[in-house]
Write a protein that holds these residues in place. Structure first.
Motif, PDB file in Angstrom:
ATOM      1  N   HIS A 281       0.791  -1.221   0.000  1.00 29.90           N
ATOM      2  CA  HIS A 281       0.000   0.000   0.000  1.00 29.90           C
ATOM      3  C   HIS A 281       0.830   1.280   0.000  1.00 29.90           C
ATOM      4  CE1 HIS A 281      -3.528  -2.478   0.433  1.00 29.90           C
ATOM      5  NE2 HIS A 281      -3.069  -3.011   1.545  1.00 29.90           N
ATOM      6  N   LEU A 282       2.111   1.193  -0.330  1.00 26.43           N
ATOM      7  CA  LEU A 282       2.893   2.410  -0.566  1.00 26.43           C
ATOM      8  C   LEU A 282       2.675   2.854  -2.013  1.00 26.43           C
ATOM      9  CD1 LEU A 282       6.284   1.630   1.226  1.00 26.43           C
ATOM     10  CD2 LEU A 282       4.340   2.941   2.082  1.00 26.43           C
ATOM     11  N   PRO A 283       2.768   4.155  -2.292  1.00 27.14           N
ATOM     12  CA  PRO A 283       2.495   4.634  -3.651  1.00 27.14           C
ATOM     13  C   PRO A 283       3.345   3.915  -4.694  1.00 27.14           C
ATOM     14  CG  PRO A 283       2.642   6.482  -2.133  1.00 27.14           C
ATOM     15  CD  PRO A 283       3.065   5.272  -1.359  1.00 27.14           C
ATOM     16  N   PHE A 284       2.693   3.492  -5.771  1.00 21.86           N
ATOM     17  CA  PHE A 284       3.374   2.770  -6.844  1.00 21.86           C
ATOM     18  C   PHE A 284       4.566   3.569  -7.374  1.00 21.86           C
ATOM     19  CE2 PHE A 284       4.046   1.891 -11.320  1.00 21.86           C
ATOM     20  CZ  PHE A 284       4.161   0.516 -11.321  1.00 21.86           C
ATOM     21  N   PRO A 285       5.703   2.911  -7.683  1.00 20.13           N
ATOM     22  CA  PRO A 285       5.937   1.474  -7.610  1.00 20.13           C
ATOM     23  C   PRO A 285       6.429   1.019  -6.235  1.00 20.13           C
ATOM     24  CG  PRO A 285       7.836   2.492  -8.595  1.00 20.13           C
ATOM     25  CD  PRO A 285       6.847   3.604  -8.334  1.00 20.13           C
ATOM     26  N   SER A 286       6.497   1.945  -5.296  1.00 21.68           N
ATOM     27  CA  SER A 286       6.749   1.603  -3.900  1.00 21.68           C
ATOM     28  C   SER A 286       8.171   1.144  -3.639  1.00 21.68           C
ATOM     29  CB  SER A 286       5.741   0.522  -3.465  1.00 21.68           C
ATOM     30  OG  SER A 286       6.160  -0.222  -2.357  1.00 21.68           O
ATOM     31  N   VAL A 287       9.068   1.271  -4.598  1.00 20.34           N
ATOM     32  CA  VAL A 287      10.446   0.821  -4.422  1.00 20.34           C
ATOM     33  C   VAL A 287      11.247   1.929  -3.745  1.00 20.34           C
ATOM     34  CG1 VAL A 287      12.502  -0.091  -5.554  1.00 20.34           C
ATOM     35  CG2 VAL A 287      10.227  -0.542  -6.532  1.00 20.34           C
ATOM     36  N   GLY A 288      11.813   1.640  -2.594  1.00 18.75           N
ATOM     37  CA  GLY A 288      12.582   2.649  -1.881  1.00 18.75           C
ATOM     38  C   GLY A 288      13.404   2.039  -0.776  1.00 18.75           C
TER      39      GLY A 288
END
Length: 306
Positions: A281-288
């Motif tokens: 549920h993190l904003p797409f693409p959520s990679v961080g």
């Protein structure tokens, strides 16, 4: 086997779909594709029902988000490691009773990515909430799956959904009944495909699913590790507000106190290693990545690699 770099027989995207819905990256020798299942509009109270509106309001204001409701992202991953093609969670599917037309996009978007459902060898279910299993219940999907497909779920999760407890959740009306019904439907359709594990299981080389509990008793995360790189798919252990306010309770958490402990431990670990994070549920693409900022954490999105 599908290729993330060269999709075959792609399905044309909808003309009104003007935003990206998939993002590819590599973790060592492991291919990863983050796919958006769409968005789920929910009340803002869902991100911190244990604190009053007067405490929640400043956070939403600082994030330029509306005070009443906003769109939760729904992210899924497809992973290729060795000869295994692994779907991690399956999105919402279609539930017309809840009137969520912008969610449940996974199957169409997998097709647009050139991924044939028959190529999927394994499915990992982080937990059995409907937005993680519903895509498998879309009409016609089961018939396209391999007969030797393996679905990996923590044993504690399977046991929980035989008689689920919602006493500590805080969900909008209709959701508890929908969750029960979807879990029951899923088990009826796919119980023969399910392979349970107790605490940890290696699905493929470098792909390990580990039970954390908290959000649900069998909630699990998936860690990919290859070539000195790593990425954790955190499922519902982390929400957008959880970096600044890790002790705020999410309305879908069946054990909010345990969820907060799991969240803090996971964020501390990721901040310590600098490994990548993806969450449902993190904003797409959520990679961080995660960094520590005083008594809180900070989400550091990666720069997109084109």
């Amino acid at each position: 086997m599908f290729s993330l770099e060269n999709p075959v027989t792609p399905v044309a995207p909808a003309r009104d779909e003007l935003v990206p819905s998939r993002y590819a990256l590599k973790v060592g020798d492991i291919d990863v594709l983050v796919v958006s299942d769409g968005v789920l509009p929910l009340p803002t109270q869902m991100l911190g029902h244990n604190v009053p509106q007067s405490e929640r309001a400043p956070w939403f204001e600082q994030m330029y988000l509306p005070q009443d409701a906003f769109d939760w992202a729904l992210n899924v991953m497809v992973v290729r490691s060795g000869d295994r093609a692994i779907l991690i969670d399956a999105g919402l599917g279609m539930d017309p009773d809840l009137q969520l037309p912008r969610a449940g996009q996974l199957i169409r978007r997998l097709g647009a990515s050139g991924i044939d459902l028959a190529e999927i060898t394994d499915v990992v279910i982080t937990h059995m909430h409907m937005d993680h299993i519903g895509g498998l219940l879309v009409d016609g999907v089961k018939a396209q799956l391999r007969p030797d497909l393996q679905i990996h779920i923590a044993a504690a999760e399977v046991a929980f959904w035989k008689s689920p407890d919602f006493t500590r959740t805080n969900m909008p009306p209709g959701f508890p009944d929908a969750l029960r019904a979807t879990a029951t439907h899923f088990w009826a359709e796919y119980s023969s495909y399910v392979r349970t594990f107790e605490d940890e299981h290696e699905v493929a080389p470098g792909v390990v699913v580990r039970r954390t509990g908290g959000h649900t008793p069998g909630h699990s995360v998936v860690r990919l590790a290859s070539g000195g790189q790593a990425l954790t798919f955190a499922g519902d252990a982390v929400f957008a507000v959880g970096f600044d306010q890790p002790n705020w309770h999410n309305g879908f958490e069946h054990d909010p106190d345990a969820s907060a402990r799991v969240r803090i431990a996971l964020l501390q670990a990721l901040a310590g290693t600098g490994e990548l994070l993806v969450a449902t549920h993190l904003p797409f693409p959520s990679v961080g990545r995660v960094s520590v900022e005083g008594d809180a954490f900070r989400w550091v999105p990666v720069f997109w690699d084109f």
